[in-house]
Design an enzyme around this catalytic site. Structure first.
Site, PDB file in Angstrom:
ATOM      1  N   LYS A  11       3.476  -0.923   7.943  1.00 44.92           N
ATOM      2  CA  LYS A  11       4.726  -0.072   6.890  1.00 44.92           C
ATOM      3  C   LYS A  11       5.157   0.697   8.370  1.00 44.92           C
ATOM      4  CE  LYS A  11       1.618   1.163   4.016  1.00 44.92           C
ATOM      5  NZ  LYS A  11       0.403   1.400   2.686  1.00 44.92           N
TER       6      LYS A  11
ATOM      7  N   GLN B 198      -2.890   7.032   3.467  1.00 44.01           N
ATOM      8  CA  GLN B 198      -3.113   5.275   3.919  1.00 44.01           C
ATOM      9  C   GLN B 198      -4.672   5.069   2.465  1.00 44.01           C
ATOM     10  OE1 GLN B 198      -1.944   3.042   3.847  1.00 44.01           O
ATOM     11  NE2 GLN B 198      -3.409   1.617   2.436  1.00 44.01           N
TER      12      GLN B 198
ATOM     13  N   ASP C 246       4.310   7.935  -1.994  1.00 38.02           N
ATOM     14  CA  ASP C 246       3.641   7.093  -2.364  1.00 38.02           C
ATOM     15  C   ASP C 246       3.900   7.013  -4.300  1.00 38.02           C
ATOM     16  OD1 ASP C 246       2.152   4.867  -1.793  1.00 38.02           O
ATOM     17  OD2 ASP C 246       0.408   5.613  -0.856  1.00 38.02           O
TER      18      ASP C 246
END
Ligand code: NDP
Length: 309
Positions: free
Chosen positions: A54, A98, A121
């Site tokens: 990422k 994460q 997200d």
């Protein structure tokens, strides 16, 4: 029938190219670069690889990115205050924590603490609600990537019967919401569904997000359907590999098992899917490649929404 393989590679590259151009345009015309911070807690090796990808992709596209790595024994309150600090920083447009987090941290509380405007997200209840109301919102990356694969491969969604197997907050539920938004008729299946094959065989578009290697077999698939395999599983058993992969594919899979100890497979049995479906996404090389590209797209979208652009 032999399925057409819907490769994610080209589609992910096109999306990244579009993001790169948009980032350059924003810098030229508006004088800023979108900023993304990824927070990782603990030492999960898969998470380290995902976060590395990422951050690297952000740099490649001109997004300013930062990686905050906290020790595995960081307290819940410390993670919470990290998120709150990032919420206040004006140079940060996207915050991604994460998952999974270590067990002592309340995952939901952390996700809810992220400013919904920076929730790249798309897991914050505010964004989930907005998605379900059909409003502009930040949408979870993996299911958003599936929609891009379908659209950019010219597979119509409106009026089709889409069956999603799996109802997680990360994939199954947002997948169903997005397909509904695109005017599919949507059925959601899960572990308590009775006679799963009779339902999945009705699908024009079948999305598998289950977490079980090769679970969806020929008997689940209608001849000529589009089958989207979201699953990512490691297989190290040689007999299972022989059941999953075609004669053509098997030698390189066995070589991978011998070399690395395992090979990647989705939630669909590829050998049987290729025989029955009209379109099929491979694992690896399918949906998985879209997730990071969609995160980049979301970061730019968050930067624009926050500035009313
Ligand atoms: P979860 O474990 O959170 O959810 C799995 C879902 O599958 C649940 O809703 C469960 O039902 C359902 N399920 C389990 N067993 C059966 C069964 N026998 N019949 C029908 N349904 C069943 O997984 P995720 O949604 O997080 O992930 C799904 C897959 O997608 C995994 O393989 C994961 O690795 C992959 N993934 C891939 C990503 C990518 O970038 N490509 C990103 C995220 C995930 P119930 O709710 O009843 O328990």
């Amino acid at each position: 029938m032999t399925a057409k393989i819907l490769s994610g590679r080209e589609i992910a590259e096109s999306i990244k190219e579009e993001v790169r151009n948009e980032v350059a345009r924003l810098f030229e015309e508006q004088g800023f670069r979108p900023g993304l911070t990824v927070v990782r807690v603990g030492e999960d090796p898969a998470s380290a690889v995902y976060v590395g990808n990422k951050v690297k992709t952000s740099h490649e596209l001109g997004i300013v990115s930062e990686h905050i790595h906290l020790e595995a024994d960081t307290t819940h309150d410390e993670v919470l205050s990290t998120v709150k600090r990032l919420n206040r920083r004006d140079d940060i447009d996207g915050i991604l924590v994460q998952l999974p987090l270590p067990d002592h941290i309340d995952e939901n509380a952390i996700l809810e603490a992220i400013d919904p405007q920076k929730d790249v997200d798309g897991f914050h209840p505010m964004n989930v609600g907005r998605l379900n109301q059909g409003q502009r919102s930040l949408v979870p990356c993996t299911p958003a990537g599936v929609i891009e694969i379908l659209k950019r491969s010219g597979i119509g969604i409106a009026g089709k019967h889409a069956v999603v197997v799996g109802r997680s907050n990360i994939v199954g539920k947002p997948m169903a919401a997005l397909l509904l938004k695109e005017n599919a008729t949507v059925t959601i299946c899960h572990s308590r569904t009775t006679d799963l094959p009779s339902i999945t065989r009705q699908a024009d578009i079948l999305v598998a997000a289950i977490g079980k290697a090769g679970f969806v077999r020929g008997e689940h698939i209608r001849e000529g359907a589009t089958v989207i395999d979201v699953g990512i599983n490691s297989v190290s058993d040689i007999d299972l590999a022989a059941d999953l992969f075609s004669e053509e594919d098997l030698p390189k899979r066995l070589a991978a098992i011998e070399k690395r100890g395992s090979t990647l497979v989705g939630d669909v049995n590829p050998k049987e899917a290729i025989e029955k479906a009209a379109n099929f996404t491979p694992v690896p090389g399918g949906v998985g490649l879209l997730t990071v590209a969609m995160l980049m797209k979301n970061t730019v979208e968050a930067a624009k929404m926050r500035r009313n652009l």
